[in-house]
Design an enzyme around this catalytic site. Structure first.
Site, PDB file in Angstrom:
ATOM      1  N   ASP A  38    -102.073 -89.885  17.525  1.00 39.50           N
ATOM      2  CA  ASP A  38    -102.419 -88.795  16.818  1.00 39.50           C
ATOM      3  C   ASP A  38    -103.371 -89.001  16.321  1.00 39.50           C
ATOM      4  O   ASP A  38    -104.198 -89.870  16.230  1.00 39.50           O
ATOM      5  CB  ASP A  38    -101.097 -88.497  15.731  1.00 39.50           C
ATOM      6  CG  ASP A  38    -101.275 -87.419  14.867  1.00 39.50           C
ATOM      7  OD1 ASP A  38    -101.765 -86.269  15.577  1.00 39.50           O
ATOM      8  OD2 ASP A  38    -101.444 -87.255  13.654  1.00 39.50           O
TER       9      ASP A  38
ATOM     10  N   ASP B 196     -98.547 -89.956  12.061  1.00 41.53           N
ATOM     11  CA  ASP B 196     -98.463 -90.219  10.670  1.00 41.53           C
ATOM     12  C   ASP B 196     -97.578 -89.045  10.085  1.00 41.53           C
ATOM     13  O   ASP B 196     -97.228 -89.110   8.982  1.00 41.53           O
ATOM     14  CB  ASP B 196     -99.710 -90.331   9.973  1.00 41.53           C
ATOM     15  CG  ASP B 196    -100.186 -89.127   9.889  1.00 41.53           C
ATOM     16  OD1 ASP B 196    -100.557 -88.457  10.777  1.00 41.53           O
ATOM     17  OD2 ASP B 196    -101.132 -88.712   8.775  1.00 41.53           O
TER      18      ASP B 196
END
Lengths: 372, 1074
Positions: free
Chosen positions: B382, B752
């Site tokens: 990400d 996250d």
């Protein structure tokens, strides 16, 4: 190490752990660790979260990293080679000092007319099976001289055989009726056989007696088994019962008046051999024998090895440091020692012919890799 | 499909389950069968059960059944009690939750009951800091505005407070009325979507008129959340027990099987096949011996022909089957589980992966897959919060064409902006107003009158904070009003509606009414491509586009702000539509979007904000290292393309070297996209090795591609070392992982936020960053770390070591089992092929359980090369990546080694212990000692670094072996009685042992030596480099060698595709092929 560990316990992180080449300090030291513990919950939080430093948990224990390099391998090989050759020579010497007389008698003790039908001969109880031979002592033999009988192709280690005994019955007079595992030699007309099982049933029953000139040499039969066996495996109160009373007679019979713990031939026999060729102790002669002396051996050739074509031999042997005459270990050691020396020589030559320089190493680094 | 909940009505309460939560897997009566069933699903366990059952037949068992039953039962008890313990703990926590006291209101009377007694339709009364016992529809709070705050951390991991509002219909209910209220809630059947609750509520007469009121997730209190900053709240139970949203979303994750495990399973099956062959051959010859030789051995008393049972022919093969059953080590699973537990602990303990900023240690939630870390081939990362800090700060802005913050890179301190504010520039003020109002931020006033903000989105927090710094401070806010302090004077705004942000709309708006003038305004903010098309015609868009372009180049996140005047009548009409859309039960989201769209038009674009999200510490180095280690790194982000590319450049993902290229897969139509995909694929295939290519595509392109041309894309994915995928939805991220996984690659997903959870769960290894976006990702992940930079340590150090260690442990387990089994087989040839066991039961059992399992554990502490060297030469990861240390070839080596060692031990034993010494128990003990000696040296040989626990274990085990056997030799009832005393007093015993070791290890050492020196593997070379104290590292040769190595490493990376040509770096500048 110690400094850091104590430092950690008091909660102050010190940037000193420099185990070779690794930075133990987190790259970002600006948070100053738990020392800035103005607010208590945060401090305890830090204490709880932070892993305790210990070389073990960090996999940073001091380690020794040996590597197989010529400068270590060659000296070790030389050392091992020399030590092995020395031990090997010692073993050979020890083995050579043992004097051994082996007399194989399973054929020679059969009268000529029965040679074609050995099994019939051995199974006929009416034929006298005494067999007298004269053996010459090749070298001086120091007492004690051990008498062994040697059987061949006899599978005492066969599964069917080795299991066919009951150790509880052997030691405990109350377990007389326990003939578990003993089949097919368990009971006789409903009452238990003691000692039961195939092992006891097939007890070796050739006998030997010796004479030097006209004087008989006494064969000591006591103490041929291990004391531990006499005391803890074969019972003092266990007497043979119904032994060899069946239709088929296996081997030797036992005197029902003597307890098993004193039937040393049985004890020796029942310590089963691991290999199909084995020797078992028959007795000892406690007299020195001279080289060239003639010994008269009178044998009762009773035991049937003829059905399966096994050999029988009588062995007289003195005791050596390493047991009987066996040059295997000595030879093995000498061969290994020589191999080590040869290898050391080869490695040295290789090192001299193809010296390994560091550049050499570096150039070899990018090895072509086989496909996955 | 629908559920009707009658409030405070007993008639329907029993049609739904009560509020008893049950997370337990077993119950008291089904534990044993269910657990056994689960355990016996493994091939190995089935095998051992079969063996153990066969052993009960005393005719065929070579040793006591205890040799298998003992360890088998121990293994079963261990895993069953672990399960039972876990389940018991779950039961206890369930019980605690179920028996919690809860206040209930019934016909106006407050009563306390146990939580498990709540039924659907009950009105539950909650106090501050209470945990919510079931899913409730909020109908009343202590707050006059009808809002309350909940903490949803237990549900979604987000730590910020969320606001919950009571539905308008019940807003005017008094406390007394709340106790007696009757009505009906029409809601969907239970599901696990914690972001969605499309329902209606109607209250019955006489309280209020019969009006339908829409309910959303904002009107609910969900189970396992906490009520905060609210004195009391009450709600109607709609879902209870295991039917709540949190209950429905629970589910046991499927256990992951590592690549090493898969190979071990395959090897087990191969060994099993081998075993069958051995058994059949030995069984055949055993029967043959029996009929040719055995019948002549009178002392065996074989039954006469005809008396034997019909199954007689199978007895000997079955005996051999039992004898050979130890080929498959019963202890391997326990040993490996133990080892994996230690690897996981090492990760938890690692101080160098401890994040000092957030005080989070690394944690491995899944203890079973550490060695897969050493296999990683693709990392899908990400961007926001993973590569970047997710600490947003407004750095620049562009207001009506003027660029602020260009000079010093900090708009907040730009004098021109400050001057513009003080001179009340209307555009600038409106800009600040949008920043302060158009959001869902909750201001929280602390005791000393400072205001802090709680926001779900980091961008919003950044904007509100920036506005506050520029004197436009949001002071307070509730469901209907907001108060703003500008230059010391307060302004009130009525918040009429919030047009929420969705990932489809990519914008949000608020409708506010100015307190003083009564003007109604629509304030919007959103992505440039979502807002600019809505601008009213005639505005100078060009200038903004340039600004956006520039900001993106700098890696800044841009948001476009706009506003629009609304007429009273226009708003009224729209409001009605909006209400209607909000009430619809099906397709609500779409309908709302439609309605919102009708309002968000003719916007006056105010300008752009540019928020900086700085890179996390150490990210570029980490990515470079990981790429050097041969791992392909892909970036999957929801952000826009330019920002993503800039971040990619900043963090070394792509480089701007001349011979690199960034292929963009995009297009206006589907055909364009597919054509561009084909072109990219063609370029990839035909590029020379020195060129480094990457591709970039966005969510829409991916959607089109997956629909039409999945295969080409898979091929492209396999060719491409680097990719940047932007505008990805969570589902698409997971899809990309699935594509790579299906192509046979080992993927690691790192993220996250909640939007990464799906990809984390989909990937072979999921890593969560316990960052600012809550712990949602970290909870779903197998590993959680504090910073992206720890990933290199996790993979290169922990993953690599774990793999090396597992490779050794598993193969060694087979080696030692095969060793003792080969000896048994060799002995069979000397015992008339009758299936006698050379070793007694105790020795066999202890061999597996004690003598050999301890020394192998030493390898848990072994390091082949130091951590520094690994970091210096990350390419070495390829060894574990490609499974160099555990594969059929290496296994053959171990197999051969055990065969050779068995021969050595056996022949030395029978030659040294022939004739008068050939006694069963002694000989067996000599052979066993030979095994122990050799295996101690084998472990020593394969240990690369000796630390004291290792030395202690190896040689302590040795001492323990003799101690145990001396003790056993003192017990008269055992077969071993006195054997060890006899042996230890014989010089020939010790001499034979030394000979065994010399003959057994000599060739192994020689082989290793030659291999080390003349055919070294990369590990050997690195060891030698380490040994020579790094002097070599300075030599110029090595530099070229290293460069060469890199090429070779990349060159041989994947040979799965015949047309594969490796790619190297790339550039963003030269990109833009179309």
């Amino acid at each position: 190490m110690r400094l850091t560990r104590t430092a950690c316990r008091t909660g102050v992180f010190i940037e000193t752990l420099s185990s070779p080449g690794t930075a133990m300090v987190p790259a970002n030291g600006d948070t100053a660790g738990p020392s800035s513990s103005q607010d208590d919950p945060a401090a305890t939080m830090k204490k709880r979260n932070r892993p305790q430093y210990h070389p073990f948990t960090q996999q940073q224990l001091p380690a020794c990293k040996p590597i197989l390099a010529p400068q270590t391998v060659i000296p070790v090989l030389l050392f091992v080679g020399i030590v092995f050759i020395l031990i090997g020579l010692g073993c050979i010497a020890a083995s050579n000092r043992v004097v051994e007389v082996v007399y194989q008698y399973e054929t020679s003790c059969i009268p000529g007319y029965m040679l074609d039908n050995k099994v019939a001969y051995i199974q006929n109880p009416s034929i006298d099976k005494t067999c007298t031979r004269i053996l010459k002592v090749p070298k001086d033999m120091k007492q004690p001289i051990y008498i062994y009988y040697q059987l061949d192709k006899f599978y005492q280690n066969h599964r069917r055989y080795v299991k066919s005994r009951n150790d509880k019955q052997l030691i405990n007079p109350k377990e007389t009726n326990n003939t578990q595992y003993c089949k097919p030699e368990a009971t006789e007309h409903g009452s238990p056989v003691v000692p039961c099982g195939l092992v006891a049933w097939s007890l070796f029953n050739d006998t030997y007696s010796f004479a030097r000139g006209n004087k008989a040499l006494r064969v000591h039969k006591r103490g041929i088994s291990w004391r531990s066996e006499r005391e803890h495996i074969f019972g003092k109160q266990v007497f043979p019962r119904n032994f060899q009373k069946g239709a088929l007679i296996g081997g030797g019979a036992l005197d029902p008046r003597i307890p098993l713990s004193k039937q040393e031939d049985l004890i020796v026999w029942m310590r089963t051999a691991a290999l199909p060729t084995f020797r078992k102790l028959y007795g000892r002669i406690q007299v020195d024998l001279r080289a060239g002396e003639l010994i008269t051996v009178t044998m009762q050739n009773n035991y049937n090895t003829y059905s399966f074509g096994g050999k029988k031999a009588l062995v007289l042997s003195t005791a050596g440091v390493l047991g009987g005459k066996n040059s295997f270990l000595g030879r093995g050691y000498v061969i290994v020692g020589l191999a080590c020396l040869l290898l050391a020589l080869l490695l040295t030559m290789l090192c001299l012919v193809f010296p390994l320089k560091e550049e050499h190493l570096a150039l070899r680094y990018p090895l072509p890799r086989p496909a996955r | 499909m629908k559920r009707f909940v009658y409030i405070n009505d007993d008639s329907c309460r029993y049609s739904y389950c009560d509020n008893r939560i049950s997370n337990t897997k077993y119950s008291l009566w089904n534990f044993l069968p269910k657990n056994l069933w689960e355990q016996f699903r493994r091939f190995m366990n089935q095998y051992f059960l079969l063996i153990a059952c066969l052993q009960l037949w005393s005719r065929i068992t070579p040793v006591s059944p205890a040799t298998t039953w003992g360890p088998l039962i121990i293994i079963f008890i261990v895993s069953a009690s672990k399960e039972a313990w876990d389940d018991y703990n779950r039961y206890l926590s369930d019980k605690k939750a179920n028996e919690r006291k809860i206040w209930l209101v019934k016909d106006g009377i407050h009563r306390q009951i146990k939580a498990q007694e709540i039924h659907v339709g009950d009105v539950v009364w909650l106090h501050e800091n209470d945990e919510i016992p079931c899913d409730l529809v909020l109908i009343g709070t202590s707050d006059p505005q009808g809002i309350c705050y909940v903490e949803t951390a237990a549900l979604d991991g987000e730590t910020d407070l969320k606001t919950r509002i009571i539905p308008t219909i019940s807003a005017n209910l008094s406390v007394e009325q709340l106790g007696k209220v009757k009505g009906v809630v029409e809601c969907p059947n239970p599901d696990n979507d914690i972001r969605r609750f499309d329902a209606n509520m109607r209250l019955f007469l006489p309280i209020i008129d019969n009006e339908k009121c829409p309910l959303t997730i904002n009107n609910t209190l969900l189970q396992s959340c906490y009520l905060r900053y609210t004195e009391w709240a009450c709600g109607v139970a709609v879902y209870t027990g295991n039917e709540t949203k949190s209950g429905m979303s629970r589910g046991a994750a499927e256990p992951k099987l590592t690549a090493a495990d898969a190979i071990i399973d395959k090897l087990t099956i191969a060994i099993f096949m081998f075993q069958i062959v051995v058994v059949l051959v030995l069984g055949y010859f055993g029967n043959a011996w029996k009929y040719t030789q055995g019948l002549k051995q009178w002392y065996l008393m074989y039954p006469v022909e005809g008396e034997a049972p019909w199954y007689d022919f199978s007895i000997i093969p079955l005996r051999f089957e039992l004898l050979c059953s130890i080929m498959i080590p019963i202890s391997i699973k326990v040993t490996l589980d133990l080892a994996k537990g230690v690897y996981a602990k090492f990760i938890d303990w690692d101080e160098q992966m401890f994040d000092w900023e957030t005080n989070t240690p690394a944690h491995s939630a899944n203890t079973a897959i550490s060695e897969d870390l050493g296999h990683v081939e693709y990392i899908l990362s990400d961007k926001t919060g993973t590569l970047t800090e997710n600490k947003m700060i407004l750095k620049r802005c562009c207001i009506s064409g003027t660029l602020y913050g260009n000079d010093n890179g900090d708009a907040l301190n730009d004098v021109r902006l400050v001057n513009a504010i003080s001179s009340n520039d209307p555009d600038v003020i409106k800009f600040l107003l949008v920043m302060a109002l158009c959001n869902t931020v909750v201001p929280i006033k602390s005791n000393d009158d400072t205001v802090s903000y709680k926001a779900q989105s980091q961008d919003e927090e950044a904007l509100v904070n920036a506005a506050a710094n520029l004197n436009m401070m949001l002071i307070s806010k509730d469901s209907s009003t907001a108060e703003i302090c500008f230059n010391g004077s307060k302004f009130r705004y009525e918040l009429l509606d919030i047009l929420e942000f969705t990932s489809d709309r990519k914008r949000m708006s608020v409708v506010v009414k100015e307190g003083q003038t009564g003007k109604i305004l629509l304030l919007s903010k959103g992505a440039d491509e979502a807002l600019l098309p809505l601008a009213c015609p005639g505005q100078q868009i060009q200038k903004y586009l340039e600004a956006v372009e520039m900001y993106s180049q700098l890696g800044l996140r841009t948001l476009c702000l706009g506003w629009h005047d609304l007429k009273e009548s226009e708003y009224k009409e729209w409001s009605k539509n909006f209400q209607e859309a909000s009430c619809s039960l099906d397709n609500r989201e779409f309908k709302i979007a439609e309605v919102c769209h009708s309002l968000e038009r003719d916007l006056h674009i105010l300008g752009f904000t540019a928020i900086e999200d700085c890179l996390q510490d150490g990210v570029p180095e980490t990515i470079k290292l990981l790429r050097n280690a041969g791992i392909n790194v892909w970036m999957l982000t929801g952000d826009k393309q330019n920002t993503a590319i800039q971040i990619g450049l900043l963090c070394n993902l792509i480089t701007s070297e001349p011979n690199s290229q960034l292929l963009s897969i995009s297009g206006k139509t589907e055909e364009d996209i597919l054509r561009s995909l084909e072109r990219a694929l063609l370029i990839m295939k035909n590029t020379s090795e020195t060129k480094d290519l990457a591709f970039v595509l966005d969510g829409w392109a991916l959607e089109v591609i997956l629909k039409h041309s999945k295969e080409s894309f898979t091929r492209l994915a396999m060719l491409s070392k680097t990719a940047i995928c932007c505008r990805m939805t969570p589902l698409q991220k997971a899809q990309l992982v699935a594509i790579l996984k299906s192509a046979g690659y080992l993927t690691l997903a790192i993220g996250d936020g909640g939007n990464d959870v799906r990809m984390i769960q989909e990937a072979n290894i999921g890593v969560g960053i316990s960052g600012r976006e809550g712990l949602q990702a970290a909870r779903a992940a197998d590993y959680s770390i504090g910073k992206f930079k720890f990933l290199k340590r996790l993979i290169l150090i922990h993953g690599r070591y774990s793999y090396n260690r597992t490779a050794f442990i598993s193969q060694y387990s087979f080696y030692k089992s095969l060793l003792i089994c080969f000896i048994q087989i060799l002995f069979a040839f000397l015992s008339g092929l009758s299936g006698t066991s050379l070793f007694n039961s105790i020795s066999l059992m202890a061999y597996n359980v004690f003598y050999t399992s301890l020394p192998v554990m030493t390898i848990i502490f072994d390091k082949d090369i130091s951590e520094t060297t690994v970091m210096q030469y990350p390419q070495i990861l390829l060894h574990s990546q490609a499974g160099r240390l555990l594969n059929p070839t290496t296994f053959c080596g171990w197999f051969g080694c055990s065969l050779y060692h068995a021969l050595v031990i056996f022949f030395i034993t029978i030659c040294a212990y022939s004739d008068e010494k050939s006694e069963m128990q002694e000989l067996s003990m000599v052979a066993l000692s030979g095994c122990i000696w050799l295996q101690a040296f084998v472990v020593t040989m394969d240990t690369n670094s000796f630390t004291y626990p290792q030395i202690l274990l190896i040689w302590g085990n040795f001492v323990a072996f003799y101690m145990i056997n001396l003790i056993l030799s003192a017990i008269p009832s055992l077969q071993l009685y006195t054997i060890m005393f006899h042996l230890c007093s014989q010089p020939s015993y010790w001499i034979s042992m030394a000979l065994t070791v010399a003959v057994g290890m000599g060739p192994v050492v020689a082989f290793r030596y030659f291999k080390n020196l003349y055919q070294p593997s990369a590990i050997n070379i690195l060891q030698q480099i380490e040994q020579s104290n790094g002097s070599i590292q300075t030599s110029g040769n090595l530099e070229s060698a290293r460069a060469n190595l890199l090429n070779l490493l990349t060159g041989s990376r994947k040979n799965r595709d015949s047309y594969y040509h490796p790619l190297l770096s790339d550039s963003a500048e030269s990109a833009r092929t179309d």
